[in-house]
Design a protein around this motif. Structure first.
Motif, mmCIF file in Angstrom:
data_model
loop_
_atom_site.group_PDB
_atom_site.id
_atom_site.type_symbol
_atom_site.label_atom_id
_atom_site.label_comp_id
_atom_site.label_asym_id
_atom_site.label_seq_id
_atom_site.Cartn_x
_atom_site.Cartn_y
_atom_site.Cartn_z
ATOM 1 N N THR A 68 -2.155 -5.417 1.962
ATOM 2 C CA THR A 68 -2.194 -4.948 0.576
ATOM 3 C C THR A 68 -2.387 -6.177 -0.308
ATOM 4 N N PHE A 70 -2.412 -7.766 -4.143
ATOM 5 C CA PHE A 70 -2.094 -7.696 -5.579
ATOM 6 C C PHE A 70 -2.764 -8.897 -6.225
ATOM 7 N N CYS A 85 3.909 -6.206 -9.348
ATOM 8 C CA CYS A 85 3.678 -6.657 -7.981
ATOM 9 C C CYS A 85 4.740 -6.099 -7.037
ATOM 10 N N THR A 88 3.940 -2.524 -6.305
ATOM 11 C CA THR A 88 2.830 -2.424 -5.349
ATOM 12 C C THR A 88 3.322 -2.681 -3.928
#
Length: 388
Positions: A68, A70, A85, A88
Motif C-alpha cells: 500500500t 501513501f 496516513c 490508510t
C-alpha cells in the motif's frame, strides 16, 4: 589528572545496510528480517510519479509483500497528513512501515508505525518519552543526504499556521535502514547543497551541544563532517559522482546518529520559524542561520571549533582562537561554493518579519537549552539581522 567519562546512553537503529542499488533488492532484505508482509510505503507524490519507488516495489512484490502506498507527504507535514496516513495503513491492515524519501516522509513513517497499534491520541505524544507501548516494524530508506531522519528518534510536525512540535521516543528508531546512494543521484544541485549543509549543521551542533555530548557522538560528528565537507561541492558539481554521493549519504547518516544522542540547538531553533512562516525547506533554513550562530557561539565553543578545523583543514597553529576563526571562515566559504542562498533577503524573507521570527524562536526551549551560549530574544533578533 584523569578526566572521567560521565555516564551516557547511546541509541541508534537496529541494523543498517549500505548498498548502491540496494532498493532493487529490498524485498529479499526485508523478507530476511521480518515476518510481516503487508507493507505501507510512506513517500511523496513527486518521488512516486517520478518512478523512484518502482525498483523497490518490484522487489517487494517478488518477495511476497502486499504493498500500500501513501504518497501525500509534504514538506513540514501537518498533523492531518500523519492522521490520513495512519487511516490508510489501518484500512489496509499494514503490519510494516517503510519510509522512503526525504526527512518529512521518514518522520511521518516513524509515528505511523506507532499509531497503527497505539490507542494514544496524537496530542499525548508530544514531548520526550511520552509514547507507551511499541509499534509495527519500521524500515527507513532516505533519498537525500541531509536530515539523518532515518537514524533519529524524533518526528517534527506542523501543529498550527507556523508552529512546530516534536515527538521524541526510543520507539521511533527504525529496525532497519537501507542507505542506497543511487537514490540520491537525481537530487538537483540546490537541494544537494541545502541538505548537505543541513547534515553539516547536525555534525557541528552535536559536537558543541551543552547536554549529552559524549565520546561516541563526538567521533561520529568528526567523521561525518570530514565526509560531508570534502564531498558536498563535488556532489553539487557532478550529481552522478558515485563516490561523492555515497560519502554524503553516509556522512549525513553519521551526523544523524550524533545529534540523535547529542541534541541540536540554536541553529534549529532559529530555523523552525523560517520554515513555519515562509515554508523554506528545513535544510535551507539551517544553512541560512549557521554562519551567524557559529560566530555567536565562538566565545564558548572555540575549543571544539578548533578541533573541527583540524578535521576539515588539517592541523595548523596551536592558537585555539585562530583555528576556531579559521573553521568559521571555512564553513562560510564552503556554503558559498555550494551555490546555496546565503542571506534571508535572497529567499524573500521580509526584514520587518525579523522581530516576529525572534519571538517565535523563543518557544523552542528544548533546543535553546542545548546551545553553548544563552540565546535571549534580543540575541535571536540580532542573529536574524546578521543573516538578513
Amino acid at each position: 589528572m584523569t578526566d572521567f567519562i560521565q555516564p551516557f546512553l547511546f541509541q541508534t537503529p537496529g541494523a543498517m545496510q549500505v548498498e548502491w542499488g540496494g532498493a532493487s533488492r529490498l524485498g529479499g532484505l526485508l523478507a530476511s528480517h521480518f515476518e510481516a508482509r503487508d507493507i505501507l510505503i510512506v513517500t511523496d507524490e513527486f518521488l512516486h510519479e517520478a518512478g523512484m519507488l518502482d525498483a523497490a516495489k518490484a522487489s517487494l512484490t517478488a518477495a511476497g509483500f502486499r504493498i500500500t502506498v501513501f504518497d501525500d507527504v509534504v514538506a513540514d507535514p501537518p498533523e492531518a497528513v500523519l492522521l490520513s496516513c495512519v487511516e490508510t495503513g489501518r484500512g489496509a491492515g499494514c503490519d510494516i512501515v517503510l519510509g522512503l524519501g526525504d526527512g518529512s516522509s521518514m518522520d511521518i513513517a516513524k509515528l505511523v508505525a506507532v499509531l497503527l497499534t497505539s490507542e494514544q491520541p496524537l496530542s499525548e505524544l508530544y514531548g520526550i518519552d511520552k509514547i507507551k507501548g511499541g509499534r509495527v516494524a519500521l524500515v527507513q530508506v532516505p533519498t537525500t543526504a541531509g536530515t539523518g531522519s532515518e537514524v533519529t528518534n524524533i518526528t517534527i510536525l506542523t501543529t498550527g499556521a507556523s508552529t512546530k512540535m516534536g515527538v521524541v521516543g526510543r520507539q521511533l528508531y527504525a529496525d532497519l535502514v537501507l542507505l542506497d546512494g543511487a537514490l540520491t543521484v537525481g537530487l538537483p544541485p540546490i537541494h544537494t547543497a541545502a541538505t548537505g549543509i543541513d547534515a553539516m549543521v547536525h555534525a557541528i551542533v552535536a559536537y558543541t551541544s551543552r547536554h549529552k555530548k559524549n565520546p561516541i557522538s563526538d567521533a561520529l560528528s568528526r567523521e561525518a563532517l570530514r565526509l560531508l565537507a570534502h564531498n558536498v561541492v563535488l556532489a553539487c558539481e557532478d550529481g552522478t559522482d558515485r563516490a561523492a554521493r555515497e560519502a554524503m549519504l553516509i556522512g549525513a547518516n553519521l551526523a544523524g546518529q550524533a545529534f540523535a544522542n547529542s541534541p541540536v540547538a540554536a541553529v534549529h531553533a532559529l530555523a523552525y520559524p523560517l520554515g513555519g512562516h515562509f515554508h523554506l525547506p528545513h535544510g535551507l533554513s539551517n544553512a541560512l542561520m549557521l554562519g551567524p550562530v557559529l560566530r555567536f557561539n565562538m566565545t564558548a565553543a572555540a575549543a571544539q571549533y578548533a578541533e573541527l578545523a583540524d578535521v576539515v583543514m588539517g592541523p595548523s597553529t596551536d592558537d585555539t582562537q585562530a583555528r576556531s576563526a579559521a573553521f568559521v571562515d571555512f564553513m562560510q566559504d564552503l556554503m558559498t561554493r555550494t551555490g546555496a542562498p546565503r542571506r534571508l533577503r535572497d529567499v524573500d524573507v521580509p526584514e520587518d518579519s525579523l522581530p516576529l521570527l525572534a519571538r517565535d524562536a523563543m518557544a523552542q526551549t528544548r533546543l535553546l537549552g542545548n546551545n553553548p551560549v544563552e540565546v535571549t530574544e534580543d540575541a535571536a533578533l540580532q542573529l536574524y539581522r546578521e543573516a538578513y
